[in-house]
Design a protein around this motif. Structure first.
Motif, mmCIF file in Angstrom:
data_model
loop_
_atom_site.group_PDB
_atom_site.id
_atom_site.type_symbol
_atom_site.label_atom_id
_atom_site.label_comp_id
_atom_site.label_asym_id
_atom_site.label_seq_id
_atom_site.Cartn_x
_atom_site.Cartn_y
_atom_site.Cartn_z
ATOM 1 N N TYR A 180 0.834 -1.206 0.000
ATOM 2 C CA TYR A 180 0.000 0.000 0.000
ATOM 3 C C TYR A 180 0.866 1.253 0.000
ATOM 4 O O TYR A 180 1.939 1.288 0.584
ATOM 5 N N ALA A 181 0.330 2.285 -0.616
ATOM 6 C CA ALA A 181 0.919 3.607 -0.453
ATOM 7 C C ALA A 181 0.647 4.058 0.983
ATOM 8 O O ALA A 181 -0.323 3.617 1.615
ATOM 9 N N ASP A 182 1.496 4.936 1.488
ATOM 10 C CA ASP A 182 1.314 5.406 2.859
ATOM 11 C C ASP A 182 -0.067 6.029 3.061
ATOM 12 O O ASP A 182 -0.672 5.894 4.125
ATOM 13 N N SER A 183 -0.564 6.702 2.044
ATOM 14 C CA SER A 183 -1.861 7.367 2.145
ATOM 15 C C SER A 183 -3.014 6.384 2.292
ATOM 16 O O SER A 183 -4.103 6.758 2.726
ATOM 17 N N ALA A 184 -2.781 5.124 1.899
ATOM 18 C CA ALA A 184 -3.839 4.114 1.930
ATOM 19 C C ALA A 184 -3.755 3.191 3.146
ATOM 20 O O ALA A 184 -4.742 2.542 3.500
ATOM 21 N N LYS A 185 -2.608 3.137 3.762
ATOM 22 C CA LYS A 185 -2.412 2.208 4.874
ATOM 23 C C LYS A 185 -3.383 2.476 6.014
ATOM 24 O O LYS A 185 -3.569 3.617 6.421
ATOM 25 N N GLY A 186 -4.006 1.409 6.492
ATOM 26 C CA GLY A 186 -4.924 1.524 7.605
ATOM 27 C C GLY A 186 -6.339 1.898 7.220
ATOM 28 O O GLY A 186 -7.251 1.797 8.044
ATOM 29 N N ARG A 187 -6.533 2.358 5.995
ATOM 30 C CA ARG A 187 -7.875 2.759 5.554
ATOM 31 C C ARG A 187 -8.364 1.949 4.359
ATOM 32 O O ARG A 187 -9.562 1.704 4.230
ATOM 33 N N PHE A 188 -7.462 1.566 3.486
ATOM 34 C CA PHE A 188 -7.839 0.835 2.269
ATOM 35 C C PHE A 188 -7.381 -0.613 2.386
ATOM 36 O O PHE A 188 -6.356 -0.920 3.003
ATOM 37 N N LYS A 191 -14.374 -14.892 -9.268
ATOM 38 C CA LYS A 191 -14.919 -13.821 -10.103
ATOM 39 C C LYS A 191 -13.852 -13.128 -10.933
ATOM 40 O O LYS A 191 -14.165 -12.214 -11.705
ATOM 41 N N ASN A 192 -12.595 -13.552 -10.761
ATOM 42 C CA ASN A 192 -11.492 -12.928 -11.500
ATOM 43 C C ASN A 192 -11.533 -11.408 -11.328
ATOM 44 O O ASN A 192 -11.417 -10.645 -12.304
ATOM 45 N N THR A 193 -11.699 -10.998 -10.092
ATOM 46 C CA THR A 193 -11.888 -9.583 -9.783
ATOM 47 C C THR A 193 -11.012 -9.180 -8.602
ATOM 48 O O THR A 193 -10.839 -9.957 -7.664
ATOM 49 N N VAL A 194 -10.459 -7.986 -8.695
ATOM 50 C CA VAL A 194 -9.704 -7.386 -7.604
ATOM 51 C C VAL A 194 -10.515 -6.217 -7.059
ATOM 52 O O VAL A 194 -11.080 -5.436 -7.831
ATOM 53 N N TYR A 195 -10.549 -6.106 -5.752
ATOM 54 C CA TYR A 195 -11.334 -5.067 -5.096
ATOM 55 C C TYR A 195 -10.434 -4.104 -4.324
ATOM 56 O O TYR A 195 -9.342 -4.472 -3.895
ATOM 57 N N LEU A 196 -10.939 -2.912 -4.135
ATOM 58 C CA LEU A 196 -10.285 -1.944 -3.258
ATOM 59 C C LEU A 196 -11.360 -1.415 -2.320
ATOM 60 O O LEU A 196 -12.241 -0.653 -2.735
ATOM 61 N N GLN A 197 -11.305 -1.875 -1.078
ATOM 62 C CA GLN A 197 -12.224 -1.398 -0.062
ATOM 63 C C GLN A 197 -11.636 -0.136 0.554
ATOM 64 O O GLN A 197 -10.518 -0.174 1.088
ATOM 65 N N MET A 198 -12.371 0.937 0.483
ATOM 66 C CA MET A 198 -11.877 2.221 0.975
ATOM 67 C C MET A 198 -12.764 2.697 2.116
ATOM 68 O O MET A 198 -13.965 2.910 1.915
ATOM 69 N N ASN A 199 -12.181 2.830 3.284
ATOM 70 C CA ASN A 199 -12.895 3.285 4.463
ATOM 71 C C ASN A 199 -12.321 4.614 4.947
ATOM 72 O O ASN A 199 -11.228 5.009 4.547
ATOM 73 N N SER A 200 -13.070 5.287 5.802
ATOM 74 C CA SER A 200 -12.627 6.559 6.370
ATOM 75 C C SER A 200 -12.144 7.509 5.287
ATOM 76 O O SER A 200 -11.074 8.107 5.383
ATOM 77 N N LEU A 201 -12.937 7.634 4.253
ATOM 78 C CA LEU A 201 -12.536 8.434 3.099
ATOM 79 C C LEU A 201 -12.399 9.907 3.464
ATOM 80 O O LEU A 201 -13.146 10.449 4.303
ATOM 81 N N LYS A 202 -11.434 10.546 2.816
ATOM 82 C CA LYS A 202 -11.147 11.960 3.018
ATOM 83 C C LYS A 202 -11.325 12.691 1.701
ATOM 84 O O LYS A 202 -11.281 12.092 0.622
ATOM 85 N N SER A 203 -11.457 14.003 1.779
ATOM 86 C CA SER A 203 -11.635 14.780 0.553
ATOM 87 C C SER A 203 -10.444 14.607 -0.381
ATOM 88 O O SER A 203 -10.597 14.630 -1.608
ATOM 89 N N GLU A 204 -9.260 14.415 0.184
ATOM 90 C CA GLU A 204 -8.072 14.247 -0.648
ATOM 91 C C GLU A 204 -8.019 12.895 -1.360
ATOM 92 O O GLU A 204 -7.122 12.663 -2.163
#
Length: 119
Positions: A60-68, A76-89
């Protein structure tokens, strides 16, 4: 030739969550590495997270650690990105991409999905 299709973007309030999907057609992800990137208006595209399909290694990028969280669904041959605690940035267009091995160029890209986080 593989085709990647992202979905799941949308408008969400700060603190909310979204789950992005990256589905592959044409062949399976198999031994490839899949990454998520994003591009905010007026900024360069930046790395968010990646997963090696068979090895399962994740970074993970530092900006994503702990939240994504990046994860895959073999069936399903699918990759997901769960994003929590989203910020405006976190606002931007999110792309998934695929490459044959770590350290090489990402060869295939999806069309992107817009994520907008309102403050």
């Amino acid at each position: 030739q593989v085709r990647l299709v992202e979905s799941g973007g949308g408008l969400v309030q700060a603190g909310g969550s979204l789950r992005l999907s990256c589905a592959a057609s044409g062949r399976t992800f198999s031994n490839y590495e899949v990454g998520w990137f994003r591009q905010a208006p007026g900024k360069e595209r930046e790395f968010v997270a990646r997963i090696h399909w068979s090895a399962g290694s994740i970074y993970y990028a530092d900006s994503a650690k702990g939240r994504f969280t990046i994860f895959r669904d073999n069936a399903k041959n699918t990759v997901y990105l769960q994003m929590n605690s989203l910020k405006s940035e976190d606002t931007g267009v999110y792309y998934c991409a695929e490459r044959t091995a770590p350290g090489t160029t990402y060869q295939y890209w999806g069309q992107g999905t817009q994520v907008t986080v309102s403050s």
